[in-house]
Design a protein around this motif. Structure first.
Motif, PDB file in Angstrom:
ATOM      1  N   ASP A 289     -12.305  -8.795 -41.698  1.00  0.00           N
ATOM      2  CA  ASP A 289     -11.599  -8.681 -42.977  1.00  0.00           C
ATOM      3  C   ASP A 289     -11.992  -7.403 -43.708  1.00  0.00           C
ATOM      4  O   ASP A 289     -11.170  -6.776 -44.383  1.00  0.00           O
ATOM      5  N   LEU A 290     -13.253  -7.016 -43.580  1.00  0.00           N
ATOM      6  CA  LEU A 290     -13.728  -5.786 -44.218  1.00  0.00           C
ATOM      7  C   LEU A 290     -12.996  -4.569 -43.656  1.00  0.00           C
ATOM      8  O   LEU A 290     -12.556  -3.685 -44.409  1.00  0.00           O
ATOM      9  N   ILE A 291     -12.854  -4.512 -42.328  1.00  0.00           N
ATOM     10  CA  ILE A 291     -12.171  -3.382 -41.691  1.00  0.00           C
ATOM     11  C   ILE A 291     -10.728  -3.281 -42.188  1.00  0.00           C
ATOM     12  O   ILE A 291     -10.244  -2.198 -42.533  1.00  0.00           O
ATOM     13  N   LEU A 292     -10.042  -4.411 -42.225  1.00  0.00           N
ATOM     14  CA  LEU A 292      -8.649  -4.397 -42.672  1.00  0.00           C
ATOM     15  C   LEU A 292      -8.538  -3.962 -44.124  1.00  0.00           C
ATOM     16  O   LEU A 292      -7.750  -3.063 -44.473  1.00  0.00           O
ATOM     17  N   THR A 293      -9.317  -4.603 -44.982  1.00  0.00           N
ATOM     18  CA  THR A 293      -9.162  -4.396 -46.422  1.00  0.00           C
ATOM     19  C   THR A 293      -9.612  -3.016 -46.862  1.00  0.00           C
ATOM     20  O   THR A 293      -9.077  -2.465 -47.829  1.00  0.00           O
ATOM     21  N   CYS A 294     -10.591  -2.457 -46.175  1.00  0.00           N
ATOM     22  CA  CYS A 294     -11.107  -1.140 -46.561  1.00  0.00           C
ATOM     23  C   CYS A 294     -10.305   0.001 -45.957  1.00  0.00           C
ATOM     24  O   CYS A 294     -10.589   1.167 -46.241  1.00  0.00           O
ATOM     25  N   GLY A 295      -9.308  -0.314 -45.142  1.00  0.00           N
ATOM     26  CA  GLY A 295      -8.607   0.746 -44.436  1.00  0.00           C
ATOM     27  C   GLY A 295      -7.155   0.936 -44.794  1.00  0.00           C
ATOM     28  O   GLY A 295      -6.472   1.751 -44.180  1.00  0.00           O
ATOM     29  N   SER A 296      -6.660   0.207 -45.787  1.00  0.00           N
ATOM     30  CA  SER A 296      -5.233   0.314 -46.088  1.00  0.00           C
ATOM     31  C   SER A 296      -4.952   0.062 -47.555  1.00  0.00           C
ATOM     32  O   SER A 296      -5.478  -0.876 -48.149  1.00  0.00           O
ATOM     33  N   ARG A 297      -4.090   0.879 -48.125  1.00  0.00           N
ATOM     34  CA  ARG A 297      -3.668   0.650 -49.517  1.00  0.00           C
ATOM     35  C   ARG A 297      -2.760  -0.566 -49.646  1.00  0.00           C
ATOM     36  O   ARG A 297      -2.398  -0.941 -50.759  1.00  0.00           O
TER      37      ARG A 297
ATOM     38  N   MET B 267      -8.211  -2.401 -52.393  1.00  0.00           N
ATOM     39  CA  MET B 267      -8.347  -1.007 -51.989  1.00  0.00           C
ATOM     40  C   MET B 267      -7.421  -0.115 -52.808  1.00  0.00           C
ATOM     41  O   MET B 267      -7.818   0.964 -53.274  1.00  0.00           O
ATOM     42  N   SER B 268      -6.185  -0.563 -53.026  1.00  0.00           N
ATOM     43  CA  SER B 268      -5.247   0.248 -53.805  1.00  0.00           C
ATOM     44  C   SER B 268      -5.690   0.359 -55.262  1.00  0.00           C
ATOM     45  O   SER B 268      -5.515   1.406 -55.905  1.00  0.00           O
ATOM     46  N   LEU B 269      -6.288  -0.712 -55.796  1.00  0.00           N
ATOM     47  CA  LEU B 269      -6.827  -0.642 -57.159  1.00  0.00           C
ATOM     48  C   LEU B 269      -7.958   0.377 -57.226  1.00  0.00           C
ATOM     49  O   LEU B 269      -8.036   1.193 -58.154  1.00  0.00           O
ATOM     50  N   GLY B 270      -8.850   0.353 -56.239  1.00  0.00           N
ATOM     51  CA  GLY B 270      -9.934   1.327 -56.201  1.00  0.00           C
ATOM     52  C   GLY B 270      -9.411   2.750 -56.087  1.00  0.00           C
ATOM     53  O   GLY B 270      -9.941   3.673 -56.724  1.00  0.00           O
ATOM     54  N   ALA B 271      -8.359   2.949 -55.275  1.00  0.00           N
ATOM     55  CA  ALA B 271      -7.780   4.286 -55.135  1.00  0.00           C
ATOM     56  C   ALA B 271      -7.243   4.787 -56.471  1.00  0.00           C
ATOM     57  O   ALA B 271      -7.415   5.965 -56.826  1.00  0.00           O
ATOM     58  N   ALA B 272      -6.604   3.890 -57.213  1.00  0.00           N
ATOM     59  CA  ALA B 272      -6.094   4.276 -58.534  1.00  0.00           C
ATOM     60  C   ALA B 272      -7.239   4.636 -59.475  1.00  0.00           C
ATOM     61  O   ALA B 272      -7.144   5.602 -60.256  1.00  0.00           O
TER      62      ALA B 272
ATOM     63  N   ALA C 168     -17.161   9.748 -45.498  1.00  0.00           N
ATOM     64  CA  ALA C 168     -17.714   8.947 -46.596  1.00  0.00           C
ATOM     65  C   ALA C 168     -17.189   7.517 -46.544  1.00  0.00           C
ATOM     66  O   ALA C 168     -17.925   6.559 -46.776  1.00  0.00           O
ATOM     67  N   ALA C 169     -15.902   7.356 -46.215  1.00  0.00           N
ATOM     68  CA  ALA C 169     -15.323   6.012 -46.133  1.00  0.00           C
ATOM     69  C   ALA C 169     -15.988   5.190 -45.033  1.00  0.00           C
ATOM     70  O   ALA C 169     -16.285   4.004 -45.217  1.00  0.00           O
ATOM     71  N   ALA C 170     -16.237   5.829 -43.889  1.00  0.00           N
ATOM     72  CA  ALA C 170     -16.892   5.116 -42.783  1.00  0.00           C
ATOM     73  C   ALA C 170     -18.319   4.731 -43.149  1.00  0.00           C
ATOM     74  O   ALA C 170     -18.770   3.608 -42.869  1.00  0.00           O
ATOM     75  N   ALA C 171     -19.035   5.666 -43.779  1.00  0.00           N
ATOM     76  CA  ALA C 171     -20.412   5.374 -44.181  1.00  0.00           C
ATOM     77  C   ALA C 171     -20.449   4.241 -45.191  1.00  0.00           C
ATOM     78  O   ALA C 171     -21.287   3.325 -45.103  1.00  0.00           O
ATOM     79  N   LEU C 172     -19.543   4.272 -46.147  1.00  0.00           N
ATOM     80  CA  LEU C 172     -19.533   3.233 -47.175  1.00  0.00           C
ATOM     81  C   LEU C 172     -19.193   1.866 -46.572  1.00  0.00           C
ATOM     82  O   LEU C 172     -19.796   0.852 -46.929  1.00  0.00           O
ATOM     83  N   THR C 173     -18.254   1.832 -45.633  1.00  0.00           N
ATOM     84  CA  THR C 173     -17.889   0.563 -44.996  1.00  0.00           C
ATOM     85  C   THR C 173     -19.081  -0.014 -44.234  1.00  0.00           C
ATOM     86  O   THR C 173     -19.375  -1.214 -44.324  1.00  0.00           O
ATOM     87  N   ALA C 174     -19.781   0.830 -43.490  1.00  0.00           N
ATOM     88  CA  ALA C 174     -20.929   0.359 -42.711  1.00  0.00           C
ATOM     89  C   ALA C 174     -22.072  -0.100 -43.604  1.00  0.00           C
ATOM     90  O   ALA C 174     -22.674  -1.163 -43.386  1.00  0.00           O
TER      91      ALA C 174
ATOM     92  N   LEU D 270     -16.144  -4.422 -51.878  1.00  0.00           N
ATOM     93  CA  LEU D 270     -16.341  -3.211 -51.074  1.00  0.00           C
ATOM     94  C   LEU D 270     -15.029  -2.449 -50.892  1.00  0.00           C
ATOM     95  O   LEU D 270     -15.034  -1.210 -50.796  1.00  0.00           O
ATOM     96  N   ALA D 271     -13.910  -3.169 -50.862  1.00  0.00           N
ATOM     97  CA  ALA D 271     -12.617  -2.502 -50.730  1.00  0.00           C
ATOM     98  C   ALA D 271     -12.306  -1.651 -51.951  1.00  0.00           C
ATOM     99  O   ALA D 271     -11.692  -0.583 -51.830  1.00  0.00           O
ATOM    100  N   ILE D 272     -12.713  -2.107 -53.128  1.00  0.00           N
ATOM    101  CA  ILE D 272     -12.544  -1.277 -54.328  1.00  0.00           C
ATOM    102  C   ILE D 272     -13.320   0.020 -54.169  1.00  0.00           C
ATOM    103  O   ILE D 272     -12.821   1.108 -54.482  1.00  0.00           O
ATOM    104  N   ALA D 273     -14.542  -0.088 -53.640  1.00  0.00           N
ATOM    105  CA  ALA D 273     -15.361   1.109 -53.413  1.00  0.00           C
ATOM    106  C   ALA D 273     -14.688   2.050 -52.418  1.00  0.00           C
ATOM    107  O   ALA D 273     -14.642   3.273 -52.636  1.00  0.00           O
ATOM    108  N   CYS D 274     -14.140   1.505 -51.336  1.00  0.00           N
ATOM    109  CA  CYS D 274     -13.470   2.358 -50.351  1.00  0.00           C
ATOM    110  C   CYS D 274     -12.220   2.997 -50.939  1.00  0.00           C
ATOM    111  O   CYS D 274     -11.888   4.147 -50.621  1.00  0.00           O
ATOM    112  N   GLY D 275     -11.534   2.267 -51.796  1.00  0.00           N
ATOM    113  CA  GLY D 275     -10.380   2.850 -52.459  1.00  0.00           C
ATOM    114  C   GLY D 275     -10.768   4.011 -53.350  1.00  0.00           C
ATOM    115  O   GLY D 275     -10.072   5.033 -53.402  1.00  0.00           O
TER     116      GLY D 275
END
Length: 334
Positions: free
Chosen positions: A246-254, A259-264, A212-218, A196-201
């Motif tokens: 863990d989801l909140i942490l990982t989906c909220g920071s590069r 999450m950083s891989l997903g952002a890239a 969109a990030a909040a909706a995807l996390t939920a 899910l962190a890849i998706a948020c990234g």
């Protein structure tokens, strides 16, 4: 018979997280032996008391001893398994003959075995059948933990006495393990949140916005919960530190590898190039197709995880995956 204190901790894996846990155990007053795959990492820790490859700039306790010899670590009072999830079977198989029966073995790797679809506890049950498994998981960036910043995690163990002994062995005021007995819930939260962190990234990289990030996390947490309940996990575990936390942490920071891989990816970069330039492992890449296969076996719908799996396996472009999610029919939330 009272459980004896766990005074000597063996840590398998000297990446960022394994090194941070070694620092915690040393601060708790334990004798720590840390197994490193790379000789240069072991040498750096022993000579300079630094892990410049994986956790640069953070001084380590001089009492931590690093080694490349698995047998030197495996016979300790308790073991923390912190190698990459996809390497867990190979590493534990190699150390099996050195592990004493009844040894508590805390799984700190977060993933699902891609080749078999098995959870890490299932892998350890096969490779270390006489050990007592536990799961250590929760919202914890390695640098925060190594720097002594306050952190709370879940420590799940079916044997209460051993679980309490593990908490006493590694718990300190700034690193607070909360004891649980739901191993499936504890390990599944850490595995699925990486996907899910890849998706948020990707949402961040594509500049789709905070809404969109909040909706995807939920909605991602809803997917995680559906799968967890289908596998026998407890909803309260999934809503605790090792799941939602863990989801909140990982989906909220590069600072998160996934999450950083997903952002890239969201910025249009090629997956192979992203992976090639990193020394660390983003577990969500290998776990995504394994999660999807596991969910399908249990008839659990996980469209976000399916979209991530399609992207990392090359079956869909980022834009096609996003379009597919947005084109899904409207439905009830629960």
């Amino acid at each position: 018979m009272a459980q004896k204190p766990l005074s000597h901790i063996g840590i398998i894996g000297a990446g960022a997280w394994g090194t941070a846990l070694a620092a915690v155990a040393a601060r708790a007053g334990r004798k720590v032996t840390l197994w490193a795959y790379e000789p240069e990492v072991a040498d750096s820790i022993n000579r300079q008391h630094l892990n410049e490859l994986y956790l640069p700039g953070i001084p380590l306790d001089t009492s931590i001893r690093a080694t490349t010899d698995l047998s030197a670590v495996s016979a300790n009072d308790a073991l923390l398994l912190v190698c990459p999830a996809q390497a867990l079977r190979s590493v534990t198989g190699s150390m099996a003959r050195h592990v004493k029966p009844g040894t508590p073995v805390a799984i700190c790797a977060k993933g699902i075995e891609q080749a078999t679809g098995k959870l890490m506890t299932e892998v350890v049950a096969e490779t270390l059948p006489e050990a007592v498994p536990a799961v250590l998981s929760g919202p914890s960036f390695a640098a925060d933990v190594a720097n002594g910043l306050p952190t709370a995690v879940t420590l799940a163990c079916a044997d209460d006495a051993l679980g309490e002994a593990l908490v006493e062995a590694i718990g300190i005021p700034a690193f607070r393990p909360y004891l649980a007995s739901d191993l499936i819930g504890a390990e599944l939260g850490g595995s699925v949140k990486n996907v899910l962190a890849i998706a948020c990234g990707i949402v961040e990289g594509r500049k789709l916005g905070a809404s969109a990030a909040a909706a995807l996390t939920a909605r991602g947490f809803a997917e995680l919960t559906r799968l967890g309940v289908a596998l026998g996990a407890r909803a309260e575990t999934l809503g605790g530190l090792s799941g939602l936390g863990d989801l909140i942490l990982t989906c909220g920071s590069r600072q998160s590898r996934n999450m950083s891989l997903g952002a890239a990816l969201g910025e249009g970069r090629d997956l192979a190039e992203i992976i090639a330039e990193r020394v660390t492992v983003a577990e969500g890449v290998a776990t995504a197709p394994a999660v999807v296969a596991l969910a399908r076996r249990h008839n659990v719908e996980m469209p976000i995880c399916e979209a991530v799996a399609a992207i990392v396996t090359g079956e869909a472009s980022v834009d096609d995956a996003i379009g597919g999610l947005l084109a899904r029919p409207f439905k009830r939330e629960a």
